[in-house]
Scaffold this motif. Sequence first.
Motif, PDB file in Angstrom:
ATOM      1  N   THR A 139       0.991  -1.017   0.134  1.00 42.69           N
ATOM      2  CA  THR A 139       0.333   0.068  -0.040  1.00 42.69           C
ATOM      3  C   THR A 139       1.257   1.301  -0.334  1.00 42.69           C
ATOM      4  OG1 THR A 139      -2.085  -0.874   1.030  1.00 42.69           O
ATOM      5  CG2 THR A 139      -2.081   1.184   1.356  1.00 42.69           C
ATOM      6  N   ILE A 140       0.776   2.509  -0.947  1.00 44.58           N
ATOM      7  CA  ILE A 140       1.739   3.668  -0.462  1.00 44.58           C
ATOM      8  C   ILE A 140       0.561   4.661  -0.617  1.00 44.58           C
ATOM      9  CG2 ILE A 140       2.581   4.902  -2.675  1.00 44.58           C
ATOM     10  CD1 ILE A 140       3.104   1.814  -4.255  1.00 44.58           C
ATOM     11  N   GLY A 141       1.285   5.662   0.225  1.00 44.01           N
ATOM     12  CA  GLY A 141       1.197   6.853   0.257  1.00 44.01           C
ATOM     13  C   GLY A 141       2.068   7.869  -0.189  1.00 44.01           C
ATOM     14  N   ILE A 142       1.648   9.089   0.079  1.00 40.94           N
ATOM     15  CA  ILE A 142       2.243  10.411   0.657  1.00 40.94           C
ATOM     16  C   ILE A 142       2.065  10.630   1.823  1.00 40.94           C
ATOM     17  CG2 ILE A 142       1.504  11.108  -1.771  1.00 40.94           C
ATOM     18  CD1 ILE A 142       0.860  13.901  -0.431  1.00 40.94           C
ATOM     19  N   THR A 143       3.495  11.055   2.059  1.00 43.25           N
ATOM     20  CA  THR A 143       3.746  11.721   3.709  1.00 43.25           C
ATOM     21  C   THR A 143       3.061  12.779   4.174  1.00 43.25           C
ATOM     22  OG1 THR A 143       5.436  12.602   3.443  1.00 43.25           O
ATOM     23  CG2 THR A 143       5.506  10.332   3.412  1.00 43.25           C
ATOM     24  N   ALA A 144       2.957  12.764   5.348  1.00 47.87           N
ATOM     25  CA  ALA A 144       2.297  14.229   5.765  1.00 47.87           C
ATOM     26  C   ALA A 144       3.021  15.218   5.285  1.00 47.87           C
ATOM     27  CB  ALA A 144       2.430  13.756   6.955  1.00 47.87           C
ATOM     28  N   TYR A 145       4.778  15.108   5.289  1.00 47.77           N
ATOM     29  CA  TYR A 145       5.211  16.270   4.830  1.00 47.77           C
ATOM     30  C   TYR A 145       4.840  16.662   3.887  1.00 47.77           C
ATOM     31  CZ  TYR A 145       9.567  18.369   3.294  1.00 47.77           C
ATOM     32  OH  TYR A 145      10.554  19.343   3.598  1.00 47.77           O
ATOM     33  N   ALA A 146       5.303  15.392   3.082  1.00 44.86           N
ATOM     34  CA  ALA A 146       4.801  16.350   1.283  1.00 44.86           C
ATOM     35  C   ALA A 146       2.813  16.780   1.373  1.00 44.86           C
ATOM     36  CB  ALA A 146       4.933  14.718   0.869  1.00 44.86           C
TER      37      ALA A 146
END
Length: 123
Positions: free
Chosen positions: A24-31
């Motif tokens: 499962t892939i997502g973007i980080t909170a930083y991004a």
Amino acid sequence: MADKTTLQYTAEHEWVQVADNEATIGITAYAAEKLGDVVFVELPAVGTEISGGTVVGEIESTKSVGELFAPFDGTITAINDAVVDSPELVNTDPFGEGWLVKVAFTALPTMLSYDEYSAIVGE
């Protein structure tokens, strides 16, 4: 919500959670924070073959357009329709309801640990 300390990360600010031969892939909170308020998410179709390092999606915010990179080779097995319908989930819950795609893979590259990624972004 995924435990972000047990995830793997990419230098392109994506998180990866591996279970068997699917990730499962997502973007980080930083991004998500750097993008600003996300207003549009474009994801590849289920069944799409992806190649590591190539652009496979787009995340548009009120400030800019970000690209979603494939962290490795594989086949898209699921997309998060909820994020397509409600792009703000990327901002409000990037490690949970804001996941983007699931990918079947045969091999994974070495990725960053939580500590390594945190050192890069200064968290």
